[in-house]
Design a protein around this motif. Structure first.
Motif, PDB file in Angstrom:
ATOM      1  N   THR A 145      33.921 -62.644 -26.711  1.00  0.00           N
ATOM      2  CA  THR A 145      34.124 -63.915 -27.402  1.00  0.00           C
ATOM      3  C   THR A 145      33.116 -64.929 -26.871  1.00  0.00           C
ATOM      4  O   THR A 145      33.074 -65.197 -25.670  1.00  0.00           O
ATOM      5  CB  THR A 145      35.558 -64.429 -27.191  1.00  0.00           C
ATOM      6  OG1 THR A 145      36.487 -63.442 -27.673  1.00  0.00           O
ATOM      7  CG2 THR A 145      35.787 -65.737 -27.934  1.00  0.00           C
ATOM      8  N   ILE A 146      32.309 -65.478 -27.776  1.00  0.00           N
ATOM      9  CA  ILE A 146      31.208 -66.359 -27.388  1.00  0.00           C
ATOM     10  C   ILE A 146      31.424 -67.733 -28.020  1.00  0.00           C
ATOM     11  O   ILE A 146      31.337 -67.875 -29.243  1.00  0.00           O
ATOM     12  CB  ILE A 146      29.855 -65.779 -27.843  1.00  0.00           C
ATOM     13  CG1 ILE A 146      29.704 -64.336 -27.335  1.00  0.00           C
ATOM     14  CG2 ILE A 146      28.708 -66.652 -27.354  1.00  0.00           C
ATOM     15  CD1 ILE A 146      28.481 -63.623 -27.873  1.00  0.00           C
ATOM     16  N   PRO A 147      31.723 -68.754 -27.228  1.00  0.00           N
ATOM     17  CA  PRO A 147      31.947 -70.099 -27.776  1.00  0.00           C
ATOM     18  C   PRO A 147      30.701 -70.646 -28.468  1.00  0.00           C
ATOM     19  O   PRO A 147      29.571 -70.272 -28.141  1.00  0.00           O
ATOM     20  CB  PRO A 147      32.295 -70.935 -26.540  1.00  0.00           C
ATOM     21  CG  PRO A 147      32.738 -69.946 -25.520  1.00  0.00           C
ATOM     22  CD  PRO A 147      31.938 -68.711 -25.777  1.00  0.00           C
ATOM     23  N   TYR A 148      30.942 -71.525 -29.419  1.00  0.00           N
ATOM     24  CA  TYR A 148      29.838 -72.169 -30.130  1.00  0.00           C
ATOM     25  C   TYR A 148      29.169 -73.187 -29.213  1.00  0.00           C
ATOM     26  O   TYR A 148      29.828 -74.014 -28.588  1.00  0.00           O
ATOM     27  CB  TYR A 148      30.369 -72.878 -31.377  1.00  0.00           C
ATOM     28  CG  TYR A 148      29.295 -73.375 -32.319  1.00  0.00           C
ATOM     29  CD1 TYR A 148      28.916 -72.618 -33.419  1.00  0.00           C
ATOM     30  CD2 TYR A 148      28.669 -74.601 -32.115  1.00  0.00           C
ATOM     31  CE1 TYR A 148      27.937 -73.065 -34.296  1.00  0.00           C
ATOM     32  CE2 TYR A 148      27.693 -75.055 -32.981  1.00  0.00           C
ATOM     33  CZ  TYR A 148      27.331 -74.291 -34.071  1.00  0.00           C
ATOM     34  OH  TYR A 148      26.360 -74.739 -34.936  1.00  0.00           O
ATOM     35  N   THR A 149      27.854 -73.108 -29.127  1.00  0.00           N
ATOM     36  CA  THR A 149      27.072 -74.043 -28.325  1.00  0.00           C
ATOM     37  C   THR A 149      25.758 -74.312 -29.049  1.00  0.00           C
ATOM     38  O   THR A 149      25.064 -73.369 -29.432  1.00  0.00           O
ATOM     39  CB  THR A 149      26.779 -73.475 -26.924  1.00  0.00           C
ATOM     40  OG1 THR A 149      28.014 -73.203 -26.260  1.00  0.00           O
ATOM     41  CG2 THR A 149      25.979 -74.458 -26.095  1.00  0.00           C
ATOM     42  N   CYS A 150      25.431 -75.549 -29.250  1.00  0.00           N
ATOM     43  CA  CYS A 150      24.221 -75.913 -29.990  1.00  0.00           C
ATOM     44  C   CYS A 150      22.988 -75.214 -29.415  1.00  0.00           C
ATOM     45  O   CYS A 150      22.778 -75.189 -28.199  1.00  0.00           O
ATOM     46  CB  CYS A 150      24.033 -77.429 -29.949  1.00  0.00           C
ATOM     47  SG  CYS A 150      22.644 -78.013 -30.947  1.00  0.00           S
TER      48      CYS A 150
END
Length: 225
Positions: A145-150
């Motif tokens: 699971t990879i969080p959203y990061t700009c």
């Protein structure tokens, strides 16, 4: 360091996914698309594939590699804290993580497209706590699971099933989560995909034509005159 996923369970996650020479030799081209989403939106469990070929030949051909680029000024709590220190303007988003299963097609065979076999449209994925830990690896169920990061880029083998978790909240009512996705197809199907790349106007026209043809009523040749 860079995070790399693989459909081979025994492959190290920091092993090089591909080389430039290998990429240029195997790749015919790259199909690119974009998606803008607001709270409530999600992308259910699936694998990427050359969709037009499925309509035409009833075969499923995944890309060689696939990935996304996270474009909006949004991030998880860890990223928010980091950007506050660096005076960047990043808004908070809850949910919307990119999730991929490392078991590959074996896992997909158990769940099916959008969970049509298992009955679970999320393919067994459960939301972990990524607010402070960042990327979460479930070594038991092989979910990453990879969080959203700009400005985060993610690349993975093209046959890995994946999804986008539901977006629960975005601080700014005027801001959407935007991703740019891409699929790298090989020379076996690349020329056909190039004629109508995924989500292009020609692609939508062709898919609409095939769907209309498939749903059209058949002539009742066995009926009485």
């Amino acid at each position: 360091g860079d995070f790399v996923t693989s459909s081979q369970q025994d492959q190290s996650t920091n092993k090089e996914l591909y080389t430039k020479s290998g990429f240029l030799k195997q790749a015919h081209g790259v199909a690119v698309w974009a998606l803008s989403s607001r709270p409530g939106a999600s992308v259910q469990y699936h694998i990427d594939y050359a969709e037009l070929l499925r309509y035409e030949y009833n075969v499923t051909v995944p890309p060689l590699w696939a990935g996304t680029i996270q474009c909006s000024a949004l991030g998880n709590n860890t990223q928010i804290a980091h950007d506050t220190e660096s005076e960047n303007s990043t808004m908070k988003m809850v949910g919307g993580e990119f999730c991929v299963n490392l078991r590959g097609l074996e896992h997909y065979a158990e769940n099916g497209y959008k969970g049509m076999i298992s009955g679970d449209p999320m393919g067994g994925w459960k939301s972990p706590d990524t607010a402070t830990s960042g990327v979460h690896v479930d070594s038991c169920n092989k979910w990453v699971t990879i969080p959203y990061t700009c400005n985060r880029g993610i690349v993975h083998n093209g046959d890995l099933p994946h999804l986008s978790a539901p977006i629960q909240h975005i601080d700014d009512d005027q801001l959407s989560r935007v991703i740019v996705g891409f699929n790298v197809f090989g020379h076996d199907v690349g020329a056909r995909v190039a004629k109508a790349p995924e989500h292009s106007r020609q692609f939508r026209r062709q898919v609409k034509l095939y769907r209309t043809t498939l749903s059209a009523p058949k002539d009742n040749k066995g009926g009485s005159n």
